[in-house]
Motif scaffolding. Sequence first.
Motif, PDB file in Angstrom:
ATOM      1  N   GLN A  88      37.038  24.980  37.464  1.00 35.89           N
ATOM      2  CA  GLN A  88      36.527  26.083  36.653  1.00 35.89           C
ATOM      3  C   GLN A  88      35.216  26.619  37.217  1.00 35.89           C
ATOM      4  OE1 GLN A  88      36.230  24.769  32.580  1.00 35.89           O
ATOM      5  NE2 GLN A  88      38.371  24.083  32.500  1.00 35.89           N
ATOM      6  N   LYS A  89      34.359  25.715  37.701  1.00 34.41           N
ATOM      7  CA  LYS A  89      33.085  26.141  38.273  1.00 34.41           C
ATOM      8  C   LYS A  89      33.313  26.966  39.536  1.00 34.41           C
ATOM      9  CE  LYS A  89      29.773  25.726  37.000  1.00 34.41           C
ATOM     10  NZ  LYS A  89      28.934  26.700  36.250  1.00 34.41           N
TER      11      LYS A  89
ATOM     12  N   ALA B 212      33.604  32.305  42.248  1.00 35.15           N
ATOM     13  CA  ALA B 212      34.408  33.299  42.960  1.00 35.15           C
ATOM     14  C   ALA B 212      34.463  34.618  42.191  1.00 35.15           C
ATOM     15  CB  ALA B 212      35.813  32.752  43.197  1.00 35.15           C
ATOM     16  N   ALA B 213      34.547  34.518  40.864  1.00 32.04           N
ATOM     17  CA  ALA B 213      34.638  35.736  40.055  1.00 32.04           C
ATOM     18  C   ALA B 213      33.357  36.564  40.133  1.00 32.04           C
ATOM     19  CB  ALA B 213      34.935  35.380  38.600  1.00 32.04           C
ATOM     20  N   SER B 214      32.204  35.902  40.276  1.00 30.85           N
ATOM     21  CA  SER B 214      30.935  36.625  40.322  1.00 30.85           C
ATOM     22  C   SER B 214      30.466  36.905  41.744  1.00 30.85           C
ATOM     23  CB  SER B 214      29.848  35.812  39.598  1.00 30.85           C
ATOM     24  OG  SER B 214      29.675  34.548  40.215  1.00 30.85           O
TER      25      SER B 214
ATOM     26  N   SER C  12      26.168  32.350  44.312  1.00 29.36           N
ATOM     27  CA  SER C  12      25.655  32.884  43.048  1.00 29.36           C
ATOM     28  C   SER C  12      24.820  31.872  42.274  1.00 29.36           C
ATOM     29  CB  SER C  12      26.831  33.332  42.167  1.00 29.36           C
ATOM     30  OG  SER C  12      27.662  32.219  41.870  1.00 29.36           O
ATOM     31  N   HIS C  13      24.611  30.690  42.854  1.00 28.67           N
ATOM     32  CA  HIS C  13      23.885  29.664  42.125  1.00 28.67           C
ATOM     33  C   HIS C  13      22.507  29.448  42.737  1.00 28.67           C
ATOM     34  CE1 HIS C  13      23.416  26.245  39.467  1.00 28.67           C
ATOM     35  NE2 HIS C  13      22.939  25.557  40.491  1.00 28.67           N
ATOM     36  N   ILE C  14      21.529  29.205  41.889  1.00 25.01           N
ATOM     37  CA  ILE C  14      20.169  28.923  42.333  1.00 25.01           C
ATOM     38  C   ILE C  14      19.978  27.419  42.358  1.00 25.01           C
ATOM     39  CG2 ILE C  14      17.722  29.219  41.835  1.00 25.01           C
ATOM     40  CD1 ILE C  14      18.449  31.779  40.367  1.00 25.01           C
TER      41      ILE C  14
ATOM     42  N   PHE D  31      42.752  43.443  43.760  1.00 24.34           N
ATOM     43  CA  PHE D  31      42.725  44.849  44.141  1.00 24.34           C
ATOM     44  C   PHE D  31      41.620  45.147  45.151  1.00 24.34           C
ATOM     45  CE2 PHE D  31      41.565  49.309  43.597  1.00 24.34           C
ATOM     46  CZ  PHE D  31      42.811  49.910  43.749  1.00 24.34           C
ATOM     47  N   VAL D  32      40.439  44.528  44.980  1.00 21.87           N
ATOM     48  CA  VAL D  32      39.327  44.799  45.888  1.00 21.87           C
ATOM     49  C   VAL D  32      39.683  44.367  47.302  1.00 21.87           C
ATOM     50  CG1 VAL D  32      36.902  44.316  46.383  1.00 21.87           C
ATOM     51  CG2 VAL D  32      37.665  44.515  44.015  1.00 21.87           C
ATOM     52  N   LEU D  33      40.291  43.196  47.422  1.00 23.83           N
ATOM     53  CA  LEU D  33      40.675  42.703  48.743  1.00 23.83           C
ATOM     54  C   LEU D  33      41.729  43.610  49.368  1.00 23.83           C
ATOM     55  CD1 LEU D  33      40.078  40.173  50.564  1.00 23.83           C
ATOM     56  CD2 LEU D  33      42.214  39.226  49.670  1.00 23.83           C
ATOM     57  N   ALA D  34      42.739  43.973  48.582  1.00 23.99           N
ATOM     58  CA  ALA D  34      43.797  44.846  49.099  1.00 23.99           C
ATOM     59  C   ALA D  34      43.255  46.220  49.461  1.00 23.99           C
ATOM     60  CB  ALA D  34      44.908  44.967  48.064  1.00 23.99           C
TER      61      ALA D  34
END
Length: 939
Positions: free
Chosen positions: A53-54, A59-61, A78-80, A255-258
């Motif tokens: 999940q982490k 990946a989503a952000s 995306s992690h500090i 969609f972004v990748l395609a």
Amino acid sequence: MNYFLKSAKLQSLVLLLLLAGCSLEKKSAVNRGLQNLTAKYNILFNADELLQQKQDSYAASFIDAYDQILPVYQDTASHIANTSDKELDAVVAKANNIISIKEQSHYIGDAYLLLGKAAHLNANYYNAVEFFNYVTRSYHSEHDLVQEARAWQVRSLLYLNQLPLAKSILDSALLDINPKSNQADDVYAAGLQYHINTRQYTEAEEMATQAIAHSSNKQQRLRWTFILAQLQELNRKPVDAYDSYTRVVKSNAPFVLAFNADLNRIRLEDNRNGAQLSRTDRLKRLLRNQNNEDFTDQIYYQLAELALSDNHLDEAIKNYKLSVKYSQKNQTQKGLSYLRLADISFKNQGDYVTAKLYYDSTLLNLPPNYPGYQTIRRKADNLQLLADRLQIISREDTLQALAKLDEPTRARRVQEITSRQMIQQTVAAPVSNPFTNADNTVAQGGPADNNSFYFYNTSAVSQGFTDFKRRWGNRKLEDNWRRSDRYNSDIAVNAVNSTQGVDPSIVPGTLQKSTADVAASGYRQDLLQNIPLTPQQLAQSNTRIYNAYVDIANFYRDILDDKPEAIRIYELLISRFPDDPNLVANYYNLYRLYSGINQAKSDEYKNLILSKFGNTTFAKVINDPDYAQRLNDRDAELNAFYNQIYDLYTHREYPQVIARADELLVQYPDTKLSPQIAYLRTLASGHQEKVQPFRSELVQITSRYPDDRLITPLIQQHLAYIDANQAEMASRPVALVDTDPDAIAFIPAPVMQQNVAVTRPTVKQQQPATQPAVKPTVPTAPPVTVPKVMPPVTQPVTPPVSTAPVAKAAPKPAPEPPSIFNKRDSSRYYFVINVTSGSTNLSSSRFGVGQFNRTNYQGVQVSHQLKPVGDDNQLIYVGRFSSLDDVKNYARGIVPLLPQIMKVSADKYSFFIITQENLDKLADRKLLDSYTDYYQKNY
């Protein structure tokens, strides 16, 4: 029957309860079975779910930069680092639960692997590497576990930039790989990222192919296929790359990748298979598709790239600005568009002010982990140096072009240049008005016109400005503008200016014209007076151009570490100045710069040096690697001899100065110190002869060393002083009189350093009881302590583990204590040269600093002083400067001359900028090192 059945069930339940109540610490087959069962299907399963999940949330952000090779994994960007994370803390707790109370299970190694993964995803790469290393050493019989640990260890080492160790671990994993194993794809993927980082794109392509073939995760395969296509492009396989992009486009990829795969296909296609539409038309067709609305910024960016490649700058700029305007969500894309606009303003248009603004906007929008981010920051911070040198080149080129024209044409051309310059100044300095900035929102990346906030709506602001001007006139922006006592004095001016569109504070039109004429006349005269009409003036102009190019090339080479740009400037120098006496130095620079980039070109310049300049120092360094060290020893010897002469001069042993200088100039001809030795000799002669022979010797130095940038400008000041005070100088018994109170205004006074005991001040320090560890130079990982749950690798496979609280399993390092240094003092700055020797006499070096100051800061209160710090450091600090920009400008001027100024070896000194408040705190070596670290982080 039912009774006996119920009784049997009850007995079984009681038995299970009795078994559960038994001590799990007792070693038995039953306990091992129960611990294996609960460890695998309860703790490990839930921990793996949390980790997945982490990774999914990361990946989503994650925002990919599609103009670069995509990273193989979207895990930690995306992690500090060192911030609390609830999910990862839960994973650590579960792993420690297995280690502490499931010690009989077969999953202790899996628990340590969990700790390593959690540390990696929390950006604690040092901890992660140690956990993975423990797994590979202690559980070598568990093949899949070891391979997975190796793959993750390579990923962590890459973030730490420990490439040799990462290569060693990767080689071990590849030698031990089992194609049927579930971990094969992870190993190949780690190898893919390694070869991308090291720019070994052929090997990376092979790793990508293997990773795709062995992966069971469809979305992962599609991402890696996109990366494979990018690598095939770099490896000059456009057909294969097109096919790989097509597989992504025709799949169910995000969609972004395609979409980006389709953009890249368009870029590669270029009328492939008889297509009639141009690439530009195909991109514009994408704009009309409503499904692509969220990607309008990227489409305009691609259109701009096409226009730029065709050298259509206006079209490119327009599309880059449209890309900025429509980049509402993708900040990285906005940053890339700003970067292109900055480069165009700087390289193509020479508009350095606008370029600086665009570079600043680039840094605001690009993430700090973007490749090349620090290079962009350094370029923005040091843009002024490049701007100054390019302006010198542009001005001198213009003046030389004017010199080639006949008189009538030249006069006409000067008038055209003057008119254009006056127009540019008028445009660059518009009347200050708070309402007229509304049109700049697009250029600055501000909101579009449809924003509800009034001052972001250009139409509303324009209408409001018109209404304001109709009622109140064209008023100047100032306090108390509505006061009644201003009415009578301003009403007439406002009535006139409302039709002329002129600020009321501006003087009447006739005077405005006169002021403009004065400015234009001054600019015109400056041009005419500096046109190089004689061979000597032309030579001086070429020298200024040459020195500017050298500064730019050295800046790209040493400061920005931009080898391609440095190569371009050095090659431009060679083509523009083929008879340059320093040609061999430029050849040598190109030989070194091309090494590792283009070995054939490097060998070409090497052969030119050996064949045409075989007797030079550069050829000797190439043929004999130890020659450079001997040359350094020779420089050290020359510095020592110069210090001896300078010591004689400070003690007024003028005849010995002259004799020893003559010997040195014969023994060491044409060295970097030759002008300074000749200058000391002439000063000594000036104390024994009249002004005319003294003046003649000064002129001889400028003739012999016309390109010297330290002594020659200083002597020109001396000559100007002599010429302006001929009668007074002629009346002197000798040119330089030791007792003359006016001597300081003419020549720099010698500096003498006394060997006195120094009482060092005690500085009250607000420091913690323990000093923080020195931070290694790595991407983002801070220093960490090895977790207490980590046993030594020499212990048995199942190590004893403390049953301490879970929080101690992977302790976070204490936050770095606040520094005692600060930026509060913003009006007292110093430039500091730090010499790492407490016993070296720095008088001659300080004399050189004084020479530079007199040449460049005449009439300005800038002095140099000496401050010992501890037993092993001396600081030459120069100031004061009232602003950071002033001290940076000083640094830009003096740093290129430090090899001539400093009479100690280059490895013995460094430099930095400091405020008065922080300088007063430097009481010992420890504080000096602490400030050096503070300076690197904050300046």
